[in-house]
Design a protein around this motif. Structure first.
Motif, PDB file in Angstrom:
ATOM      1  N   ARG A  75      25.479  43.334  51.005  1.00 44.12           N
ATOM      2  CA  ARG A  75      26.749  43.388  51.817  1.00 44.12           C
ATOM      3  C   ARG A  75      26.226  44.088  53.160  1.00 44.12           C
ATOM      4  O   ARG A  75      26.478  43.298  54.251  1.00 44.12           O
ATOM      5  CB  ARG A  75      27.850  44.018  51.319  1.00 44.12           C
ATOM      6  N   PHE A  81      25.193  42.270  57.007  1.00 44.98           N
ATOM      7  CA  PHE A  81      25.802  42.351  58.270  1.00 44.98           C
ATOM      8  C   PHE A  81      25.140  42.822  59.642  1.00 44.98           C
ATOM      9  O   PHE A  81      25.082  42.375  60.509  1.00 44.98           O
ATOM     10  CB  PHE A  81      27.065  43.654  58.058  1.00 44.98           C
ATOM     11  N   THR A 139      28.865  38.308  51.508  1.00 49.68           N
ATOM     12  CA  THR A 139      29.468  38.482  52.584  1.00 49.68           C
ATOM     13  C   THR A 139      28.597  39.426  53.294  1.00 49.68           C
ATOM     14  O   THR A 139      27.630  40.237  52.929  1.00 49.68           O
ATOM     15  CB  THR A 139      30.865  39.263  52.486  1.00 49.68           C
ATOM     16  N   ALA A 140      28.960  39.521  54.635  1.00 52.34           N
ATOM     17  CA  ALA A 140      28.006  40.308  55.709  1.00 52.34           C
ATOM     18  C   ALA A 140      29.226  41.562  55.881  1.00 52.34           C
ATOM     19  O   ALA A 140      29.793  41.187  56.875  1.00 52.34           O
ATOM     20  CB  ALA A 140      27.654  39.691  56.810  1.00 52.34           C
ATOM     21  N   GLY A 141      28.785  42.707  55.117  1.00 47.84           N
ATOM     22  CA  GLY A 141      29.930  43.896  55.459  1.00 47.84           C
ATOM     23  C   GLY A 141      31.339  43.543  54.960  1.00 47.84           C
ATOM     24  O   GLY A 141      32.147  44.227  55.621  1.00 47.84           O
ATOM     25  N   TYR A 163      32.046  38.673  57.031  1.00 40.50           N
ATOM     26  CA  TYR A 163      31.403  37.298  57.637  1.00 40.50           C
ATOM     27  C   TYR A 163      31.036  36.761  56.290  1.00 40.50           C
ATOM     28  O   TYR A 163      30.014  37.261  55.613  1.00 40.50           O
ATOM     29  CB  TYR A 163      30.348  37.716  58.546  1.00 40.50           C
TER      30      TYR A 163
END
Length: 350
Positions: free
Chosen positions: A223, A227, A319-321, A324
């Motif tokens: 994750r 990000f 997810t990215a962080g 996103y």
């Protein structure tokens, strides 16, 4: 590898700092892509080191699954083979880009031998960096250093990303096996004195739990890394696009920068594709349950299948962080955003 990255980052930062002091935007934009690329590589290495225990757990689970599966390994083979093909294409493409990128600075030297002019053609390094020395005098030394560091960068990127693709595709294969087990359990359930046996459905529940557990480990271990990778990729793509426009009057330079730009975009696409595949496969489990013969099962088993279907209707997203989602739709949005920033920077430059 870390020493090689640092040895390239120092002249890149020096070039960036000196360009800002001189208020030279063109030179500043040229140093940004290589700085961003080095930072992304360090993030990949650092993430793998920080989450070593989680990756070890993932590898152990993969090994255990392959050893325990006797009759369903063809499903594992089918899905993981797709991940392997994608990883192989990724490695081949990036290594090809690297070869082209390394050879382009040598093109003027080659032309001086094949088609000499009255004057020596201008030499151009792969990157405009500040080495605190006479770059013409030590051209080949600087070139060899840049070439080695570029090779290290590509090796880090393709190694870690390819491994991660296979891990994600293994998670996809777990969801595929779960769907297959549901269909088979409802189609050919063994009957005993008390009616339909619940053992096949217990296997389905256990497999679904394993798939969700595996997915959670992947998301937890990636994750934060995703990000920063997406963030710095956007910065790098925007800066490289501006740099390519700046050198349109010099085709050989524009080609070198265009190769770097395509490689950055391809990297962002590839780290997005496994997330999309995981979403599709986790949602497909709900479809498998729907098309199974669940309506022929007793009420208690129908309730179990209904609970699995409710959970399957919520896709497993990387997810990215947590901000996103790694899917194709967001990749397109990200690319459009980069182009918006690119237009803004060009207007500021003008």
């Amino acid at each position: 590898m870390l020493f090689s990255l640092i040895s390239l980052l120092i002249p890149a930062i020096s070039q960036f700092y000196s360009s800002i002091l001189k208020k030279n935007m063109d030179a500043t934009m040229e140093s940004v892509p290589i700085m961003v690329t080095i930072i992304v590589c360090k993030i990949k290495l650092l993430n793998h080191k920080i989450n070593k225990d989680k990756f070890d757990t993932l590898f152990d689970l993969i090994k255990e699954e392959w050893e325990n599966r006797k009759y369903e390994t063809y499903i594992l083979n089918k899905v993981t083979k797709q991940g392997n093909m994608l990883a192989r294409a990724y490695r081949t493409t990036l290594l090809s880009f690297m070869v082209v990128f390394l050879l382009l600075p040598l093109f003027p030297l080659f032309m001086d031998v094949v088609l000499p002019l009255n004057e020596t053609r201008q030499r151009q390094q792969m990157f405009r960096l500040k080495y605190f020395t006479n770059e013409d005098q030590y051209f080949f030394s600087i070139y060899l250093h840049s070439a080695w560091c570029s090779f290290v960068i590509v090796v880090i990127v393709v190694s870690i990303d390819s491994l991660y693709m296979l891990v994600v595709y293994h998670a996809c294969s777990l969801f595929a096996m779960c769907g297959y087990q549901v269909v088979e359990a409802t189609k050919g359930s063994n009957e005993d004195n008390n009616g339909i046996s619940i053992k096949p459905f217990q296997k389905c529940i256990i497999m679904h739990y394993k798939a969700l557990q595996f997915y959670q480990l992947i998301d937890d271990s990636s994750r934060l890394s995703y990000f920063f990778q997406v963030l710095f990729n956007m910065i790098g793509i925007t800066a490289t696009a501006v740099q390519a426009v700046m050198y349109l009057h010099r085709p050989e330079e524009a080609l070198r920068i265009a190769v770097f730009l395509i490689a950055q975009q391809f990297h962002l696409l590839i780290i997005t594709l496994p997330g999309q595949m995981l979403v599709d496969q986790s949602l497909h489990l709900a479809t498998d349950i729907y098309y199974s013969a669940w309506y022929q099962m007793p009420k208690n088993i129908q309730k179990v299948l209904y609970m699995m279907q409710i959970r399957s209707s919520k896709p497993c997203k990387l997810t990215a962080g947590g901000l996103y989602e790694m899917n194709i739709e967001n990749f397109g949005i990200t690319f459009k955003t980069c182009m918006s920033y690119f237009t803004m920077l060009l207007s500021l430059k003008d």
